[in-house]
Design a protein around this motif. Sequence first.
Motif, PDB file in Angstrom:
ATOM      1  N   VAL A 118      14.612   3.719 -26.644  1.00  0.00           N
ATOM      2  CA  VAL A 118      15.471   2.542 -26.469  1.00  0.00           C
ATOM      3  C   VAL A 118      15.781   1.926 -27.836  1.00  0.00           C
ATOM      4  O   VAL A 118      16.928   1.579 -28.135  1.00  0.00           O
ATOM      5  CB  VAL A 118      14.795   1.491 -25.555  1.00  0.00           C
ATOM      6  CG1 VAL A 118      15.636   0.209 -25.509  1.00  0.00           C
ATOM      7  CG2 VAL A 118      14.607   2.046 -24.155  1.00  0.00           C
ATOM      8  N   ILE A 119      14.754   1.806 -28.673  1.00  0.00           N
ATOM      9  CA  ILE A 119      14.940   1.247 -30.019  1.00  0.00           C
ATOM     10  C   ILE A 119      15.901   2.120 -30.817  1.00  0.00           C
ATOM     11  O   ILE A 119      16.772   1.607 -31.539  1.00  0.00           O
ATOM     12  CB  ILE A 119      13.580   1.140 -30.746  1.00  0.00           C
ATOM     13  CG1 ILE A 119      12.695   0.104 -30.042  1.00  0.00           C
ATOM     14  CG2 ILE A 119      13.780   0.769 -32.220  1.00  0.00           C
ATOM     15  CD1 ILE A 119      11.269   0.052 -30.556  1.00  0.00           C
ATOM     16  N   ALA A 120      15.778   3.434 -30.666  1.00  0.00           N
ATOM     17  CA  ALA A 120      16.655   4.358 -31.391  1.00  0.00           C
ATOM     18  C   ALA A 120      18.112   4.185 -30.968  1.00  0.00           C
ATOM     19  O   ALA A 120      19.024   4.170 -31.808  1.00  0.00           O
ATOM     20  CB  ALA A 120      16.211   5.798 -31.153  1.00  0.00           C
ATOM     21  N   ILE A 121      18.362   4.015 -29.664  1.00  0.00           N
ATOM     22  CA  ILE A 121      19.729   3.824 -29.161  1.00  0.00           C
ATOM     23  C   ILE A 121      20.323   2.547 -29.760  1.00  0.00           C
ATOM     24  O   ILE A 121      21.458   2.531 -30.245  1.00  0.00           O
ATOM     25  CB  ILE A 121      19.753   3.733 -27.620  1.00  0.00           C
ATOM     26  CG1 ILE A 121      19.186   5.003 -26.983  1.00  0.00           C
ATOM     27  CG2 ILE A 121      21.186   3.513 -27.131  1.00  0.00           C
ATOM     28  CD1 ILE A 121      18.935   4.875 -25.490  1.00  0.00           C
ATOM     29  N   PRO A 146      27.218  11.216 -26.458  1.00  0.00           N
ATOM     30  CA  PRO A 146      26.867  12.633 -26.254  1.00  0.00           C
ATOM     31  C   PRO A 146      25.789  13.116 -27.226  1.00  0.00           C
ATOM     32  O   PRO A 146      24.920  13.906 -26.857  1.00  0.00           O
ATOM     33  CB  PRO A 146      28.196  13.356 -26.510  1.00  0.00           C
ATOM     34  CG  PRO A 146      29.236  12.346 -26.180  1.00  0.00           C
ATOM     35  CD  PRO A 146      28.666  11.044 -26.652  1.00  0.00           C
ATOM     36  N   LEU A 147      25.837  12.617 -28.466  1.00  0.00           N
ATOM     37  CA  LEU A 147      24.840  13.007 -29.466  1.00  0.00           C
ATOM     38  C   LEU A 147      23.453  12.514 -29.045  1.00  0.00           C
ATOM     39  O   LEU A 147      22.471  13.260 -29.092  1.00  0.00           O
ATOM     40  CB  LEU A 147      25.235  12.429 -30.829  1.00  0.00           C
ATOM     41  CG  LEU A 147      24.521  12.954 -32.085  1.00  0.00           C
ATOM     42  CD1 LEU A 147      25.359  12.682 -33.328  1.00  0.00           C
ATOM     43  CD2 LEU A 147      23.149  12.318 -32.249  1.00  0.00           C
ATOM     44  N   ALA A 172      28.743  10.651 -37.446  1.00  0.00           N
ATOM     45  CA  ALA A 172      27.823  11.513 -36.699  1.00  0.00           C
ATOM     46  C   ALA A 172      26.709  12.067 -37.586  1.00  0.00           C
ATOM     47  O   ALA A 172      25.535  12.106 -37.194  1.00  0.00           O
ATOM     48  CB  ALA A 172      28.592  12.653 -36.040  1.00  0.00           C
ATOM     49  N   LYS A 173      27.057  12.499 -38.799  1.00  0.00           N
ATOM     50  CA  LYS A 173      26.063  13.051 -39.714  1.00  0.00           C
ATOM     51  C   LYS A 173      25.025  11.997 -40.065  1.00  0.00           C
ATOM     52  O   LYS A 173      23.817  12.271 -40.100  1.00  0.00           O
ATOM     53  CB  LYS A 173      26.754  13.562 -40.979  1.00  0.00           C
ATOM     54  CG  LYS A 173      25.810  14.254 -41.956  1.00  0.00           C
ATOM     55  CD  LYS A 173      26.572  14.778 -43.173  1.00  0.00           C
ATOM     56  CE  LYS A 173      25.616  15.449 -44.162  1.00  0.00           C
ATOM     57  NZ  LYS A 173      26.351  15.956 -45.356  1.00  0.00           N
ATOM     58  N   LEU A 196      19.573   9.351 -39.284  1.00  0.00           N
ATOM     59  CA  LEU A 196      18.846   8.167 -38.822  1.00  0.00           C
ATOM     60  C   LEU A 196      17.874   8.531 -37.707  1.00  0.00           C
ATOM     61  O   LEU A 196      16.727   8.080 -37.699  1.00  0.00           O
ATOM     62  CB  LEU A 196      19.847   7.103 -38.335  1.00  0.00           C
ATOM     63  CG  LEU A 196      19.242   5.827 -37.706  1.00  0.00           C
ATOM     64  CD1 LEU A 196      18.336   5.122 -38.697  1.00  0.00           C
ATOM     65  CD2 LEU A 196      20.358   4.894 -37.239  1.00  0.00           C
ATOM     66  N   LEU A 197      18.318   9.363 -36.757  1.00  0.00           N
ATOM     67  CA  LEU A 197      17.466   9.774 -35.651  1.00  0.00           C
ATOM     68  C   LEU A 197      16.243  10.542 -36.142  1.00  0.00           C
ATOM     69  O   LEU A 197      15.137  10.404 -35.592  1.00  0.00           O
ATOM     70  CB  LEU A 197      18.250  10.612 -34.653  1.00  0.00           C
ATOM     71  CG  LEU A 197      19.248   9.856 -33.771  1.00  0.00           C
ATOM     72  CD1 LEU A 197      20.112  10.827 -32.984  1.00  0.00           C
ATOM     73  CD2 LEU A 197      18.523   8.906 -32.819  1.00  0.00           C
TER      74      LEU A 197
END
Length: 227
Positions: free
Chosen positions: A196-199, A168-169, A215-216, A221-222
Amino acid sequence: MSVVLPGEEVPAQHVNLKLGPGLLQVPGAGSIISTRAGILNHSANRSKWWVESNSKRYVPAPQESVVGVITQRLGEGYRVDIGAAHYASLDSLAFEGASKRNKPNLKVGCLVYARVSLAHKDMEPELECFDAQTRKSEGFGELKGGFVVRCGLKMCLDLLDTKHFLLPLLGGRFPLEVAVGLNGRVWVNAKEIKQVIAIVRCIEAVDPDGGGLDAKGVKTLLDTLDV
């Protein structure tokens, strides 16, 4: 929660009982047994039961979803690598709407999202690419494009949990497609390569066998990945 051993009977009962990894209903007897050593878990309403273990090799169980790779074409079907001790077989008619005149033409190296229809320790596992009840694809079939990330079996279970924060995030940041296999493989796809790389990076970072990020930490990271 309690520790169970292979062959041990499990007190799993519910009107809408769903068995997860590590559990098997004995045909005819109606009893539920464990197929692996680990910790017995169940959902809050006790409708779903599974055995959690730190096994690195996937042990196929009926009804489980898997991400596989076509390794060979055999007559009217395919041999598929699902990361288990043995290759699985996939009939060319085991797809929605497939017939002798109209069936998929999968090549070696193609990815498929399939459901384990038969699993027995002395037999080759069998797969099918449709929902057993509706006979519709329901997301099963060939996976085109995207990327497969390997992760721990526990991480796959987490991703299938609707209450887990990661998907969901990520979905709140950009559109994505995900097919979670309980065999330690997750197929992901998005519009841009950097997404895609981020996922992939996030799944690897959250994996309990890896960084175990919360989550934090994922949000931080994102931000560094600029997506």
